[in-house]
Design a protein around this motif. Structure first.
Motif, PDB file in Angstrom:
ATOM      1  N   PHE A  94       0.831  -1.203   0.000  1.00 14.27           N
ATOM      2  CA  PHE A  94       0.000   0.000   0.000  1.00 14.27           C
ATOM      3  C   PHE A  94       0.868   1.256   0.000  1.00 14.27           C
ATOM      4  O   PHE A  94       0.560   2.239  -0.684  1.00 14.27           O
ATOM      5  N   GLU A  95       1.948   1.223   0.744  1.00  8.92           N
ATOM      6  CA  GLU A  95       2.855   2.372   0.763  1.00  8.92           C
ATOM      7  C   GLU A  95       3.437   2.629  -0.622  1.00  8.92           C
ATOM      8  O   GLU A  95       3.576   3.777  -1.053  1.00  8.92           O
ATOM      9  N   ARG A  96       3.798   1.566  -1.339  1.00  9.56           N
ATOM     10  CA  ARG A  96       4.316   1.743  -2.696  1.00  9.56           C
ATOM     11  C   ARG A  96       3.239   2.302  -3.632  1.00  9.56           C
ATOM     12  O   ARG A  96       3.528   3.133  -4.506  1.00  9.56           O
ATOM     13  N   ILE A  97       2.024   1.831  -3.437  1.00 10.50           N
ATOM     14  CA  ILE A  97       0.913   2.355  -4.243  1.00 10.50           C
ATOM     15  C   ILE A  97       0.751   3.850  -4.009  1.00 10.50           C
ATOM     16  O   ILE A  97       0.553   4.628  -4.953  1.00 10.50           O
ATOM     17  N   VAL A  98       0.843   4.264  -2.756  1.00 12.35           N
ATOM     18  CA  VAL A  98       0.684   5.688  -2.432  1.00 12.35           C
ATOM     19  C   VAL A  98       1.806   6.513  -3.050  1.00 12.35           C
ATOM     20  O   VAL A  98       1.574   7.560  -3.665  1.00 12.35           O
ATOM     21  N   THR A  99       3.041   6.055  -2.898  1.00 16.51           N
ATOM     22  CA  THR A  99       4.173   6.871  -3.350  1.00 16.51           C
ATOM     23  C   THR A  99       4.388   6.808  -4.861  1.00 16.51           C
ATOM     24  O   THR A  99       4.754   7.808  -5.485  1.00 16.51           O
ATOM     25  N   GLU A 100       4.138   5.619  -5.470  1.00 17.16           N
ATOM     26  CA  GLU A 100       4.410   5.458  -6.899  1.00 17.16           C
ATOM     27  C   GLU A 100       3.150   5.482  -7.760  1.00 17.16           C
ATOM     28  O   GLU A 100       3.140   6.052  -8.851  1.00 17.16           O
ATOM     29  N   GLY A 101       2.086   4.836  -7.263  1.00 21.57           N
ATOM     30  CA  GLY A 101       0.882   4.717  -8.082  1.00 21.57           C
ATOM     31  C   GLY A 101      -0.044   5.910  -8.008  1.00 21.57           C
ATOM     32  O   GLY A 101      -0.668   6.272  -9.028  1.00 21.57           O
ATOM     33  N   LEU A 102      -0.132   6.539  -6.847  1.00 26.35           N
ATOM     34  CA  LEU A 102      -1.063   7.647  -6.697  1.00 26.35           C
ATOM     35  C   LEU A 102      -0.783   8.788  -7.693  1.00 26.35           C
ATOM     36  O   LEU A 102      -1.721   9.268  -8.339  1.00 26.35           O
ATOM     37  N   PRO A 103       0.458   9.224  -7.877  1.00 27.12           N
ATOM     38  CA  PRO A 103       0.694  10.278  -8.865  1.00 27.12           C
ATOM     39  C   PRO A 103       0.306   9.864 -10.279  1.00 27.12           C
ATOM     40  O   PRO A 103      -0.202  10.692 -11.055  1.00 27.12           O
ATOM     41  N   GLN A 104       0.516   8.595 -10.632  1.00 27.29           N
ATOM     42  CA  GLN A 104       0.141   8.138 -11.979  1.00 27.29           C
ATOM     43  C   GLN A 104      -1.368   8.165 -12.172  1.00 27.29           C
ATOM     44  O   GLN A 104      -1.862   8.581 -13.237  1.00 27.29           O
ATOM     45  N   VAL A 105      -2.092   7.720 -11.177  1.00 24.12           N
ATOM     46  CA  VAL A 105      -3.554   7.664 -11.301  1.00 24.12           C
ATOM     47  C   VAL A 105      -4.147   9.056 -11.312  1.00 24.12           C
ATOM     48  O   VAL A 105      -5.082   9.345 -12.075  1.00 24.12           O
ATOM     49  N   ARG A 106      -3.644   9.950 -10.514  1.00 28.99           N
ATOM     50  CA  ARG A 106      -4.187  11.306 -10.479  1.00 28.99           C
ATOM     51  C   ARG A 106      -3.953  12.022 -11.813  1.00 28.99           C
ATOM     52  O   ARG A 106      -4.645  13.003 -12.129  1.00 28.99           O
ATOM     53  N   ALA A 107      -2.983  11.549 -12.582  1.00 29.66           N
ATOM     54  CA  ALA A 107      -2.706  12.158 -13.889  1.00 29.66           C
ATOM     55  C   ALA A 107      -3.611  11.638 -15.002  1.00 29.66           C
ATOM     56  O   ALA A 107      -3.573  12.147 -16.131  1.00 29.66           O
ATOM     57  N   LEU A 108      -4.412  10.605 -14.714  1.00 28.53           N
ATOM     58  CA  LEU A 108      -5.278  10.031 -15.753  1.00 28.53           C
ATOM     59  C   LEU A 108      -6.337  11.016 -16.213  1.00 28.53           C
ATOM     60  O   LEU A 108      -6.873  11.802 -15.397  1.00 28.53           O
TER      61      LEU A 108
END
Length: 297
Positions: free
Chosen positions: A283-297
């Protein structure tokens, strides 16, 4: 694509406060909590009230939107609840969203001593509840007589910070609920098709949400409203989709639902040893790496 996080109200505030601050600092757009008196496997475990929790969360954050996901008439009454909603909106400086639905047949449906309502009565009550809540939160003085609810010169002063009132995020999957969301909501909430919550393929889950979104568009058209003006929130975790297994799974999940028109996904903060026991390191990796990618969709 916006991303929200659901923080269950299971922690004493000395521990919970850091979770709400961390959600804001991590970059989540919204932080939600469930509005129940008790819930499923947590019935005999700690479970705190949503309104005091959100009020306290408003005091320790400054940017993130806050809300219930979702409240219901099962144990709420429109006049007193509207006063609470107005107050949380004030404390948060206009960051509150009222997520609300018809409710179900769980503990909330009987804990006040009543017999569980039929699906039709739940929907009838929900429609009247939301109509009265809309009146209460948009005017200083409301008198109303309905079949189930009433108000006699109910004062809501000074009113909501957000005008004309706090936004309603209406949970709905059936025809009547979708029409109500189109008529009184500013956002629509879904957790998927209740008839196919697990054991399906990703394509089948996505197709179910696509079909719901199409029917919501039709409900908006029937109400004479532009469907593009609504938020569309998908609550993750009620289906069998493993969106939080990895960063790639999370980004793929968000991308599939962005493609069918959803504007926000809401994921659960991990709770070890429960159905929400996502690996905390993942979950921590999702927050740090995935969250910025998803917010850019």
């Amino acid at each position: 694509m916006r991303v929200g996080v659901v923080i269950l109200p299971i922690y004493r505030w000395t521990e919970a406060s850091a979770r709400w601050r961390d959600a804001e600092q991590a970059g989540f757009d919204a932080a939600w909590t469930y509005d129940h008196l008790s819930w499923r496997s947590f019935r005999d475990e700690p479970w705190f009230g949503s309104v005091p929790t959100l009020t306290a969360a408003a005091a320790v954050t400054s940017r993130i939107r806050l809300g219930t996901l979702v409240s219901s008439p099962n144990f709420r009454e429109p006049v007193t609840f509207a006063k609470d909603v107005m107050t949380v909106d004030d404390v948060s400086g206009g960051r509150f969203t009222l997520g609300i639905g018809a409710g179900g047949t769980g503990f909330d449906a009987t804990t006040l001593g009543q017999e569980p309502w039929t699906p039709k009565e739940r929907q009838d009550r929900f429609e009247e509840f939301l109509e009265l809540a809309d009146l209460l939160l948009t005017q200083p003085d409301t008198t109303f007589r309905g079949r189930y609810y009433a108000a006699d010169e109910a004062r809501m002063i000074p009113g909501c910070v957000q005008r004309p009132r706090v936004p309603f995020a209406v949970a709905a999957t059936g025809p009547r609920g979708l029409r109500l969301a189109a008529r009184l909501g500013q956002a629509w909430v879904t957790f998927g098709d209740p008839k196919q919550l697990e054991g399906r393929t990703e394509a089948e889950y996505t197709a179910a949400i696509r079909d719901q979104a199409r029917r919501f568009d039709e409900a908006c058209a029937a109400e004479g409203r532009d469907p593009s003006g609504y938020g569309r929130i998908l609550l993750n975790g009620s289906t069998g989709e493993r969106a939080l297994d990895s960063v790639d799974a999370f980004v793929d999940y968000a991308g599939r639902y962005a493609a069918v028109g959803m504007t926000e996904i809401a994921v659960h903060l991990p709770v070890p040893g429960t159905v929400f026991g996502t690996d905390e390191a993942a979950f921590e990796r999702i927050v740090t790496e995935g969250l910025p990618q998803v917010r850019a969709l």
